[in-house]
Design a protein around this motif. Structure first.
Motif, PDB file in Angstrom:
ATOM      1  N   GLY A 143       0.785  -1.229   0.000  1.00  0.00           N
ATOM      2  CA  GLY A 143       0.000   0.000   0.000  1.00  0.00           C
ATOM      3  C   GLY A 143       0.816   1.279   0.000  1.00  0.00           C
ATOM      4  N   HIS A 144       2.108   1.170  -0.313  1.00  0.00           N
ATOM      5  CA  HIS A 144       2.953   2.366  -0.317  1.00  0.00           C
ATOM      6  C   HIS A 144       2.904   3.114  -1.639  1.00  0.00           C
ATOM      7  CE1 HIS A 144       4.452   1.285   3.566  1.00  0.00           C
ATOM      8  NE2 HIS A 144       4.972   0.153   3.128  1.00  0.00           N
ATOM      9  N   LEU A 145       2.488   2.432  -2.698  1.00  0.00           N
ATOM     10  CA  LEU A 145       2.352   3.064  -4.009  1.00  0.00           C
ATOM     11  C   LEU A 145       0.929   2.840  -4.500  1.00  0.00           C
ATOM     12  CD1 LEU A 145       5.633   1.902  -5.783  1.00  0.00           C
ATOM     13  CD2 LEU A 145       5.143   4.190  -4.905  1.00  0.00           C
ATOM     14  N   ALA A 146       0.386   3.869  -5.129  1.00  0.00           N
ATOM     15  CA  ALA A 146      -0.967   3.740  -5.683  1.00  0.00           C
ATOM     16  C   ALA A 146      -0.923   2.771  -6.866  1.00  0.00           C
ATOM     17  CB  ALA A 146      -1.477   5.103  -6.132  1.00  0.00           C
ATOM     18  N   PRO A 147      -1.915   1.903  -6.979  1.00  0.00           N
ATOM     19  CA  PRO A 147      -1.932   0.978  -8.109  1.00  0.00           C
ATOM     20  C   PRO A 147      -2.109   1.734  -9.421  1.00  0.00           C
ATOM     21  CG  PRO A 147      -3.933   0.756  -6.788  1.00  0.00           C
ATOM     22  CD  PRO A 147      -3.036   1.724  -6.080  1.00  0.00           C
ATOM     23  N   ASP A 148      -1.415   1.287 -10.425  1.00  0.00           N
ATOM     24  CA  ASP A 148      -1.507   1.879 -11.757  1.00  0.00           C
ATOM     25  C   ASP A 148      -1.763   0.731 -12.733  1.00  0.00           C
ATOM     26  OD1 ASP A 148      -0.997   2.807 -14.347  1.00  0.00           O
ATOM     27  OD2 ASP A 148       0.456   4.279 -13.631  1.00  0.00           O
ATOM     28  N   PRO A 149      -3.013   0.570 -13.189  1.00  0.00           N
ATOM     29  CA  PRO A 149      -3.355  -0.575 -14.036  1.00  0.00           C
ATOM     30  C   PRO A 149      -2.506  -0.680 -15.299  1.00  0.00           C
ATOM     31  CG  PRO A 149      -5.332   0.602 -13.348  1.00  0.00           C
ATOM     32  CD  PRO A 149      -4.161   1.415 -12.897  1.00  0.00           C
ATOM     33  N   LYS A 150      -2.172   0.444 -15.929  1.00  0.00           N
ATOM     34  CA  LYS A 150      -1.362   0.382 -17.159  1.00  0.00           C
ATOM     35  C   LYS A 150       0.052  -0.102 -16.863  1.00  0.00           C
ATOM     36  CE  LYS A 150      -3.857   3.726 -19.883  1.00  0.00           C
ATOM     37  NZ  LYS A 150      -3.822   4.939 -20.671  1.00  0.00           N
ATOM     38  N   TRP A 151       0.623   0.371 -15.767  1.00  0.00           N
ATOM     39  CA  TRP A 151       1.966  -0.050 -15.378  1.00  0.00           C
ATOM     40  C   TRP A 151       1.958  -1.535 -15.027  1.00  0.00           C
ATOM     41  CZ3 TRP A 151       6.399   1.996 -16.330  1.00  0.00           C
ATOM     42  CH2 TRP A 151       7.521   1.720 -15.566  1.00  0.00           C
ATOM     43  N   GLN A 152       0.947  -1.962 -14.270  1.00  0.00           N
ATOM     44  CA  GLN A 152       0.831  -3.363 -13.880  1.00  0.00           C
ATOM     45  C   GLN A 152       0.647  -4.252 -15.110  1.00  0.00           C
ATOM     46  OE1 GLN A 152       1.238  -4.151 -10.554  1.00  0.00           O
ATOM     47  NE2 GLN A 152       1.476  -6.217 -11.356  1.00  0.00           N
ATOM     48  N   GLU A 153      -0.167  -3.803 -16.051  1.00  0.00           N
ATOM     49  CA  GLU A 153      -0.394  -4.567 -17.287  1.00  0.00           C
ATOM     50  C   GLU A 153       0.918  -4.730 -18.055  1.00  0.00           C
ATOM     51  OE1 GLU A 153      -2.626  -3.599 -21.471  1.00  0.00           O
ATOM     52  OE2 GLU A 153      -3.721  -3.121 -19.624  1.00  0.00           O
ATOM     53  N   TRP A 154       1.688  -3.645 -18.136  1.00  0.00           N
ATOM     54  CA  TRP A 154       2.962  -3.709 -18.841  1.00  0.00           C
ATOM     55  C   TRP A 154       3.917  -4.684 -18.156  1.00  0.00           C
ATOM     56  CZ3 TRP A 154       8.000  -2.346 -17.426  1.00  0.00           C
ATOM     57  CH2 TRP A 154       8.928  -2.367 -18.473  1.00  0.00           C
ATOM     58  N   MET A 155       3.979  -4.642 -16.832  1.00  0.00           N
ATOM     59  CA  MET A 155       4.857  -5.562 -16.103  1.00  0.00           C
ATOM     60  C   MET A 155       4.416  -7.007 -16.281  1.00  0.00           C
ATOM     61  SD  MET A 155       6.314  -3.554 -12.778  1.00  0.00           S
ATOM     62  CE  MET A 155       5.159  -4.277 -11.707  1.00  0.00           C
ATOM     63  N   ASP A 156       3.113  -7.233 -16.265  1.00  0.00           N
ATOM     64  CA  ASP A 156       2.599  -8.590 -16.486  1.00  0.00           C
ATOM     65  C   ASP A 156       3.018  -9.098 -17.866  1.00  0.00           C
ATOM     66  OD1 ASP A 156       1.448  -8.571 -13.985  1.00  0.00           O
ATOM     67  OD2 ASP A 156      -0.582  -8.132 -14.718  1.00  0.00           O
ATOM     68  N   GLU A 157       2.981  -8.214 -18.863  1.00  0.00           N
ATOM     69  CA  GLU A 157       3.411  -8.600 -20.219  1.00  0.00           C
ATOM     70  C   GLU A 157       4.891  -8.984 -20.217  1.00  0.00           C
ATOM     71  OE1 GLU A 157       2.601  -5.393 -22.907  1.00  0.00           O
ATOM     72  OE2 GLU A 157       0.434  -5.498 -22.547  1.00  0.00           O
ATOM     73  N   GLN A 158       5.701  -8.217 -19.485  1.00  0.00           N
ATOM     74  CA  GLN A 158       7.133  -8.514 -19.440  1.00  0.00           C
ATOM     75  C   GLN A 158       7.385  -9.883 -18.822  1.00  0.00           C
ATOM     76  OE1 GLN A 158       9.127  -6.435 -21.173  1.00  0.00           O
ATOM     77  NE2 GLN A 158       7.137  -5.485 -21.484  1.00  0.00           N
ATOM     78  N   PHE A 159       6.687 -10.181 -17.736  1.00  0.00           N
ATOM     79  CA  PHE A 159       6.860 -11.487 -17.091  1.00  0.00           C
ATOM     80  C   PHE A 159       6.328 -12.605 -17.976  1.00  0.00           C
ATOM     81  CE2 PHE A 159       7.258  -9.279 -12.865  1.00  0.00           C
ATOM     82  CZ  PHE A 159       8.553  -9.710 -12.650  1.00  0.00           C
ATOM     83  N   ALA A 160       5.227 -12.364 -18.669  1.00  0.00           N
ATOM     84  CA  ALA A 160       4.667 -13.388 -19.562  1.00  0.00           C
ATOM     85  C   ALA A 160       5.662 -13.715 -20.665  1.00  0.00           C
ATOM     86  CB  ALA A 160       3.339 -12.918 -20.143  1.00  0.00           C
ATOM     87  N   GLU A 161       6.313 -12.670 -21.233  1.00  0.00           N
ATOM     88  CA  GLU A 161       7.319 -12.889 -22.278  1.00  0.00           C
ATOM     89  C   GLU A 161       8.515 -13.637 -21.722  1.00  0.00           C
ATOM     90  OE1 GLU A 161       8.382  -9.236 -24.215  1.00  0.00           O
ATOM     91  OE2 GLU A 161       6.284  -8.756 -24.624  1.00  0.00           O
ATOM     92  N   GLU A 162       8.912 -13.291 -20.504  1.00  0.00           N
ATOM     93  CA  GLU A 162      10.043 -13.942 -19.862  1.00  0.00           C
ATOM     94  C   GLU A 162       9.757 -15.428 -19.657  1.00  0.00           C
ATOM     95  OE1 GLU A 162      11.706 -12.983 -15.715  1.00  0.00           O
ATOM     96  OE2 GLU A 162      12.242 -11.252 -16.954  1.00  0.00           O
TER      97      GLU A 162
END
Length: 163
Positions: free
Chosen positions: A137-156
């Motif tokens: 809870g220290h950073l506000a959730p950012d759906p676009k940022w989270q989506e991008w990170m999920d894509e990076q992990f999926a590619e990895e």
């Protein structure tokens, strides 16, 4: 006048960099810039590895110097600026300075495509730091940022499964 060092000067910058990687010491990484200061590409790569070394040995002040240097580079290679910003972000989270961490995150967002060219250790550190700070809870959730990170992990994960 050259500084006294136990690291030998090798015949070219590639050999010096690979020697530094094998030795993996502060002195070895610094030798790349000491002996081949005009080879910007390899000097920057060695500084990125030196930042990793400083982080591993809890020398955050020295790592911060390198991250600040990269974050302020500008220029056409946005991966270098992104590397610096991601490092600053991680250190600010470590210091529990979430306001500054969020500011660095905002500066990093437009450089996401460059960030994927950062060394794998920096990507891993950044993703883990972001996820931990967000979940606590220290950073506000950012759906676009989270989506991008999920894509990076999926590619990895996809890449890891291929031969």
């Amino acid at each position: 006048e050259e500084e006294s060092t136990s690291v030998p000067r090798l015949e070219n910058v590639n050999s010096q960099f690979w020697y530094a990687g094998r030795e993996d010491t502060e002195e070895a990484w610094l030798s790349v810039g000491r002996y081949f200061p005009d080879d910007t590409y390899w000097v920057q790569k060695s500084r990125q590895q030196l930042a990793r070394d400083y982080l591993m040995h809890y020398r955050y002040d020295k790592a911060k110097e390198i991250f600040d240097e990269f974050a302020n580079l500008g220029g056409p290679d946005e991966s270098l600026t992104a590397f610096g910003l991601a490092g600053q972000f991680s250190l600010f989270v470590q210091e529990e300075n979430y306001r500054e961490a969020a500011r660095k995150l905002d500066l990093l967002k437009p450089l996401k495509n460059g960030f994927v060219k950062s060394p794998p250790y920096m990507q891993q550190l950044f993703f883990q730091t972001y996820e931990n700070a967000w979940k606590r809870g220290h950073l506000a959730p950012d759906p676009k940022w989270q989506e991008w990170m999920d894509e990076q992990f999926a590619e990895e994960e996809t890449d890891a499964g291929s031969p």
